[in-house]
Scaffold this active site. Structure first.
Site, PDB file in Angstrom:
ATOM      1  N   ASP A 118       0.846  -1.181   0.000  1.00 25.04           N
ATOM      2  CA  ASP A 118       0.000   0.000   0.000  1.00 25.04           C
ATOM      3  C   ASP A 118       0.885   1.236   0.000  1.00 25.04           C
ATOM      4  OD1 ASP A 118      -2.421   1.328  -0.011  1.00 25.04           O
ATOM      5  OD2 ASP A 118      -2.611   1.326   2.169  1.00 25.04           O
ATOM      6  N   HIS A 125      -3.883  13.820   0.863  1.00 29.92           N
ATOM      7  CA  HIS A 125      -4.159  12.899   1.967  1.00 29.92           C
ATOM      8  C   HIS A 125      -3.037  12.933   3.006  1.00 29.92           C
ATOM      9  CE1 HIS A 125      -5.378   9.365   4.230  1.00 29.92           C
ATOM     10  NE2 HIS A 125      -4.222   8.773   3.950  1.00 29.92           N
ATOM     11  N   GLU A 191     -11.007   3.771   3.126  1.00 31.05           N
ATOM     12  CA  GLU A 191     -10.049   4.597   2.389  1.00 31.05           C
ATOM     13  C   GLU A 191     -10.270   4.334   0.911  1.00 31.05           C
ATOM     14  OE1 GLU A 191      -5.996   4.004   3.791  1.00 31.05           O
ATOM     15  OE2 GLU A 191      -6.303   5.473   5.399  1.00 31.05           O
ATOM     16  N   GLU A 193      -9.197   4.007  -2.548  1.00 27.60           N
ATOM     17  CA  GLU A 193      -7.924   3.783  -3.233  1.00 27.60           C
ATOM     18  C   GLU A 193      -8.184   3.073  -4.563  1.00 27.60           C
ATOM     19  OE1 GLU A 193      -4.752   2.119  -0.905  1.00 27.60           O
ATOM     20  OE2 GLU A 193      -5.452   3.042   0.968  1.00 27.60           O
ATOM     21  N   ASP A 225      -9.415   0.284   1.483  1.00 24.71           N
ATOM     22  CA  ASP A 225      -8.487  -0.092   2.545  1.00 24.71           C
ATOM     23  C   ASP A 225      -9.135   0.245   3.888  1.00 24.71           C
ATOM     24  OD1 ASP A 225      -6.196  -0.762   3.938  1.00 24.71           O
ATOM     25  OD2 ASP A 225      -5.220   1.152   3.560  1.00 24.71           O
ATOM     26  N   TYR A 236       0.872   1.956  15.713  1.00 25.33           N
ATOM     27  CA  TYR A 236       1.663   2.133  14.487  1.00 25.33           C
ATOM     28  C   TYR A 236       3.079   2.679  14.679  1.00 25.33           C
ATOM     29  CZ  TYR A 236       1.595   7.188  13.558  1.00 25.33           C
ATOM     30  OH  TYR A 236       1.818   8.534  13.596  1.00 25.33           O
ATOM     31  N   LYS A 245      -5.440  -2.251   9.974  1.00 27.74           N
ATOM     32  CA  LYS A 245      -5.746  -2.407   8.546  1.00 27.74           C
ATOM     33  C   LYS A 245      -6.020  -3.862   8.160  1.00 27.74           C
ATOM     34  CE  LYS A 245      -4.211   1.812   7.159  1.00 27.74           C
ATOM     35  NZ  LYS A 245      -4.917   2.730   6.257  1.00 27.74           N
ATOM     36  N   SER A 249      -9.451  -5.835   3.466  1.00 24.27           N
ATOM     37  CA  SER A 249      -9.428  -4.836   2.405  1.00 24.27           C
ATOM     38  C   SER A 249     -10.304  -5.405   1.300  1.00 24.27           C
ATOM     39  CB  SER A 249      -8.015  -4.616   1.851  1.00 24.27           C
ATOM     40  OG  SER A 249      -7.065  -4.515   2.884  1.00 24.27           O
TER      41      SER A 249
END
Lengths: 394, 394
Positions: A118, A125, A191, A193, A225, A236, A245, A249
């Site tokens: 990704d 963004h 998200e 994408e 996502d 993170y 995440k 997806s």
């Protein structure tokens, strides 16, 4: 009565498109097909009639990898042959036998995905996120304009459009506490994408140059996502997103080959400062693809793939610059595609200003992403990627 | 003259071990084998003689995934049968026909790896890195003691021991500049790790509990997570390591099944503060495995797997706590295994105090990692994972 191939006005799947996918019907397991109008052309069946100049057994597999591995010269020619055959046989009983109404078929993941990467290639963004979570004065980190930042994602939990998504449970740190808790996410997000599918294996130790990159890109699809912002935020640092995440997806079922998108090539944004030579890519390497996100019946975002600061060729060249190899079926997603205006932000994190001007996803919400280029009989669209939120397990 | 099975003193591959791998010989392609002494027992050939109670065709495949998928009850029984057969047929012409000198075989990646995850589970390593790169006063980040930090790695570039590793080229920011350059890494490092191989598929949306986790762990191997520190440092904020790692990771060829390691179970370090209920794991869930790293002929590190703060069951429970599914063949690595004393640090980054007390890897260097538990006829070892550094491409 013979079933006629009709392509409704505003269909994403015109004769100019012809995207590849995998479908099954009650009478026959997974196999390759092409979306056209509201139908699927059964490529496995067409292959059995001997119209192709390659071993058509690759069309009768549960994923497209073996077909894609034949190479672009073969897959492009197959697409042209299908185009010709659809026109020539229009209205014939033979053609009718090869068409399956999409509504009567089940669509599946089109490829076996080896690795999924990704990227984070929309400057709007990255700036929005940096502003909210780090320093508004230095929203963009020092490396961002020098390389397409990316990370490895989880391939096993990539699902096809229509698969429900269960609200994940995870460890998070409430803002008013210093004891983490293990709870359903309170900040479930999408998200917007797009992703490209790698069409050719590369060798370990041999980088792919920007100039060669297109040869390695088979086609594109829509990518959602899903993200749990509170889980992500706590976990993170320092190694990047993980369980925030990896619960799911979603991808759209049809891979639009790059050649169908050729009429919609546009130049990307100017890159300032200039990039290092291994990332320099002249010409029109972005694509003008209108994108929309709906939550239930409400359109919450209108964006466009052309906003991407880093293009796919640069992403692939960077990814392999250290010698990392790629394999047919690998997926590389763009990162959230936000534009400059607030209605073009590609995530609820940005659209709601981190939940202060609206809410994250609720149980039962359905998120639908769509995308297309052009109009009328030249329209090339991606269909949609849809997912409905199920409540957390208890 | 009949070839006798002899197990040299100090062999890693005693009758107590019997690890599984994939090998080929000039006369026959890749198939399953078991390492014993200096030989490989040809499992595919043994399977053809009908001694197993499952379809032995799974032993004649280029990876172990289908065999492992049969489940632990089958694979453990197969291992016991082999143990019995090796003892019973000792010295017989039949046995001799099934043994291939390891020196005459080529060893391959034992499994097709779906997803690869790298954890960061040694508290000494995380502290050392935090001290050097962030704040020495707050070396350990706030989340570290609450969850096993991990990230997704690149599966395509995982290679078997013996594969040379080319020094990667990449983008990095020289310390005396604010213009990035694209150059061969100047800080090429190893990371001493171990990895486990997932032995059972789990369902998307269904977490694996700490108590169930062992059922999903087939076995372990040695893992060298090659790292380019300068590339990593410039790229890793905010999404984690990417090209600083993805150029190659090396694994030892033999998967030691978890049951062979049972005699070496030990309790792990006390976890303070206590962990959330979904991570609580009582009993002896670590393993006492001596580890060594040599650069060329010099031993540079002596460590032990028992130092791990987070155990494998906790890693797997955490990884799936959000519903992420795992698949047979997935690899989960421990992160660098450092102990408390400087000679036990598992990377040159730590051993050289970030290059100030020694150098990173040079072209032509060979890194060898070994690991074993126990001694004599009860010794259970991993053989080695070896890699030699080739100069960067020009």
């Amino acid at each position: 009565m013979i079933k006629l191939l009709t392509i409704p006005p505003d269909s994403d799947f015109t004769l100019a498109n012809l995207p590849f996918g995998i479908f099954s019907t009650p009478d026959r397991p997974r196999r390759a097909g092409i979306a056209v109008g509201d139908d699927i052309l059964d490529l496995a069946m067409l292959g059995e009639s001997g119209i192709f100049d390659f071993d058509a057994a690759v069309l009768n597999r549960p994923v497209l990898n073996d077909f894609i591995t034949l190479g672009k010269s073969v897959t492009s020619r197959a697409r042209s042959q299908v185009q010709g055959w659809l026109e020539k046989e229009q209205g014939s009983p033979v053609q009718a036998r090869h068409l399956v109404p999409m509504a009567e078929a089940t669509l599946h993941l089109p490829v076996q995905i080896g690795d999924y990467t990704d990227f984070y290639s929309s400057i709007e963004h990255a700036t929005n996120v940096g502003r909210m979570f780090r320093d508004p004065e230095k929203a963009l980190l020092p490396n961002w304009r020098h390389l397409p930042v990316g990370y490895h994602g989880r391939a096993s939990s990539i699902v096809v459009s229509g698969t429900p998504v269960r609200r994940p449970v995870g460890q998070l740190m409430p803002s008013d506490s210093n004891h983490p808790v293990f709870e359903p996410t309170r900040r479930l997000d999408f998200e917007l994408e797009m992703a490209f599918v790698v069409g050719k294996d590369s060798e370990l130790g041999r980088p792919i140059s920007v100039g060669e990159a297109e040869e390695y890109i088979f086609g594109m699809l829509l990518f959602n996502d899903w993200s749990a912002r509170d889980i992500q935020r706590w976990e993170y640092v320092p190694l990047g997103p993980f369980l925030g995440k990896s619960f799911a997806s979603s991808v759209s079922p049809w891979i639009v080959p790059l050649e169908a998108l050729a009429p919609f090539r546009v130049a990307g944004p100017e890159q300032t400062p200039g990039v290092l030579p291994y990332l320099q890519s002249g010409g029109a390497n972005n694509y003008d693809i209108d994108l929309q996100v709906r939550v239930n019946e409400t359109t919450v975002c209108r964006s466009n793939f052309r906003y991407m600061y880093w293009n796919m060729q640069q992403q692939l060249a960077h990814h392999t610059s250290n010698g990392c190899n790629v394999r047919v079926g690998d997926l590389m997603a763009s990162g959230t595609i936000s534009g400059q205006t607030p209605d073009s932000y590609g995530s609820l994190l940005e659209l709601t200003e981190n939940g202060t001007r609206g809410s994250f996803l609720r149980d039962g919400d359905t998120v639908t992403m769509t995308g297309h280029s052009g109009s009328g009989s030249s329209r090339v669209g991606f269909g949609s990627v849809v997912g409905r939120i199920l409540p957390a397990r208890n």
